[in-house]
Scaffold this active site. Sequence first.
Site, PDB file in Angstrom:
ATOM      1  N   LYS A 190      44.430  37.675  34.666  1.00 53.02           N
ATOM      2  CA  LYS A 190      45.527  38.516  33.979  1.00 53.02           C
ATOM      3  C   LYS A 190      45.927  38.583  35.731  1.00 53.02           C
ATOM      4  O   LYS A 190      45.527  39.386  36.704  1.00 53.02           O
ATOM      5  CB  LYS A 190      45.102  39.806  33.874  1.00 53.02           C
ATOM      6  CG  LYS A 190      46.488  40.464  32.838  1.00 53.02           C
ATOM      7  CD  LYS A 190      48.112  40.478  33.950  1.00 53.02           C
ATOM      8  CE  LYS A 190      47.667  42.423  34.445  1.00 53.02           C
ATOM      9  NZ  LYS A 190      48.732  42.811  35.558  1.00 53.02           N
ATOM     10  N   GLU A 264      36.637  46.396  43.108  1.00 52.41           N
ATOM     11  CA  GLU A 264      37.478  46.601  44.355  1.00 52.41           C
ATOM     12  C   GLU A 264      38.417  47.526  44.071  1.00 52.41           C
ATOM     13  O   GLU A 264      39.368  46.919  44.128  1.00 52.41           O
ATOM     14  CB  GLU A 264      37.018  44.856  44.827  1.00 52.41           C
ATOM     15  CG  GLU A 264      36.421  43.980  45.066  1.00 52.41           C
ATOM     16  CD  GLU A 264      35.351  44.196  45.537  1.00 52.41           C
ATOM     17  OE1 GLU A 264      35.677  45.140  46.464  1.00 52.41           O
ATOM     18  OE2 GLU A 264      33.994  43.752  45.961  1.00 52.41           O
ATOM     19  N   CYS A 299      42.466  46.497  51.494  1.00 49.96           N
ATOM     20  CA  CYS A 299      41.914  47.968  51.295  1.00 49.96           C
ATOM     21  C   CYS A 299      41.180  48.394  52.177  1.00 49.96           C
ATOM     22  O   CYS A 299      40.478  49.463  52.607  1.00 49.96           O
ATOM     23  CB  CYS A 299      41.271  47.335  49.742  1.00 49.96           C
ATOM     24  SG  CYS A 299      40.932  45.763  49.941  1.00 49.96           S
ATOM     25  N   GLU A 401      45.907  56.923  50.177  1.00 52.93           N
ATOM     26  CA  GLU A 401      45.164  55.089  50.444  1.00 52.93           C
ATOM     27  C   GLU A 401      47.225  55.242  50.562  1.00 52.93           C
ATOM     28  O   GLU A 401      47.663  55.340  49.405  1.00 52.93           O
ATOM     29  CB  GLU A 401      45.006  54.538  49.856  1.00 52.93           C
ATOM     30  CG  GLU A 401      45.038  52.763  49.767  1.00 52.93           C
ATOM     31  CD  GLU A 401      44.221  52.304  48.962  1.00 52.93           C
ATOM     32  OE1 GLU A 401      44.668  52.133  47.827  1.00 52.93           O
ATOM     33  OE2 GLU A 401      43.437  50.852  49.918  1.00 52.93           O
TER      34      GLU A 401
END
Length: 499
Positions: A190, A264, A299, A401
Amino acid sequence: MSGNRLEPVLDPKALARQLANKLLIDGALAPAVSGRSFPVVNPATQEKISDAAEGAAADVGVAVAAASKAQKAWAKLAARERGRMVYECGRLLNEHVEELARLITLETGKAIRTESRVEAGVFADVLIFYGGLGSELKGESVPFKPGMLTLTQRDPLGVVGAIIPWNVPLLLMALKIAPAMVAGNSVVVKSAEEAPLAVLRACQVMNQILPPGVLNILSGDGPGCGAPLVAHPGVGKVTFTGSVETGKMVYKSAAEKLIPVTLELGGKSPMIVMGDADLDKAVEGAIIGMRFTRQGQSCTAASRIFVHQSVHDTFIDRLKAKVDVMKMGDPLDEATDIGTIISQQQFDKVKSYISLGEATAGAQALKCSKMPSNDNLSRGYFVQPVIFTGLSNDHRLAREEIFGPVTCVFKFNDYEDAIAQANDTEYGLAATIWTRDLKTALDATQRLEAGLVQVNQNLVVQANMSYGGIKSSGLGKEASLEAMLEHFTRKKTIIVNLG
Ligand code: NAI
Ligand code: MG
């Protein structure tokens, strides 16, 4: 897919239109069952470049059924034969690097020279790497007792659901599909709403080699298409890269079926620069680590930099000077170093963090480089890289983040304090230490709480180096042989009584 080999299409706008409104299921391109689609936008101009098919539960059903059927025959092939096909996909994709680089630049705004072309090359390389590992799917013989032969073997998990984000879509897809397929699984991917085209094109190219149904790809939004994929009873494993928040939802949904999950997730990676470090190397490492060329949308971004007070000011000056000469501009222009943020939503989020930092007493925001001056880019999601000083490690900018070109530099006096602050975070993806002292370097490798610790360098994902975070940064590893064995197979124990 039958017929003539697909030729690379070097005009990304033409290719984007050609791929409009398609999912790839059972080896064929087709619209969503509902016929619905959503726009794909060039973030450098806000122009619509195509429409992507809006996959939903019905499409998930068709794709999983095709994948399930194909997986049975795929798993019966010799492991090396599966590997050979994945390897051939990598070889063929090498001929599509330029095409994929241009398309991914058009849909994500990533600079072609510094980012997209590199990613497309690494994508092919990951397939080539895993393609050679078919014969490593070995089991063990276990000493039990005389007259008993005890073995383990590694079996595939079935249909793997792979959910990917938009920041490095080709590479992050490769880390999932390559080991999954070599290990004998089939896959339903996806894609991310913001970047559905290059990954679709790559899967179309690969389907010229793979049997139909082994590799399928859906586009669609998270709740409408991603969630039904995770929940589908025919999916035996989910591998996800994205935000912590969504990762937790995926984990909960998979728990209902008791299936294995790899996650992740995000990061807030520390970089410690000691007083004795090679400062030029450390500055270069900060720029690579922060992924300024990708507008910080990584990330592993080195978004918390702890610098010893003896070199703090020099470090900042040199960092600013180096980022100042990086060129922000048209992502398709070879001269451009830094492209755009992916979307209005991410642009607004990044801008709001910068405003929050600027409004904090004692903080200083050093804005680097220059906004592009071209008129046609005036609506592009460009953000000047920002180096913050004077914030504390418990400020929101240091804890959350940002996923933008924003890094916080902190001054420290004491190594113990730097280690404690570096570890004082919810995340644990990556960390680096910069020093000429071997004892300090080795001590830090033992004490920094992260899945990846590097000394005097800041490399990105490398084939066969396990990559993956601890704490809120995720579960499991990617990119290595171990990742394939541990996350895409299950062990069966076989006991044979020879008596
Ligand atoms: P997200 O985690 O929501 O999206 C990642 C993928 O998950 C996309 O394909 C999305 O469609 C899918 N998804 C969303 N909701 C889902 C659900 N309920 N079930 C299954 N799949 C679902 O990330 P988003 O919204 O694109 O970005 C938000 C923040 O996430 C960013 O600001 C950044 O901090 C972080 N992020 C981290 C990434 C990483 O590499 N670790 C990559 C992208 C975003
Ligand atoms: Mg989201």
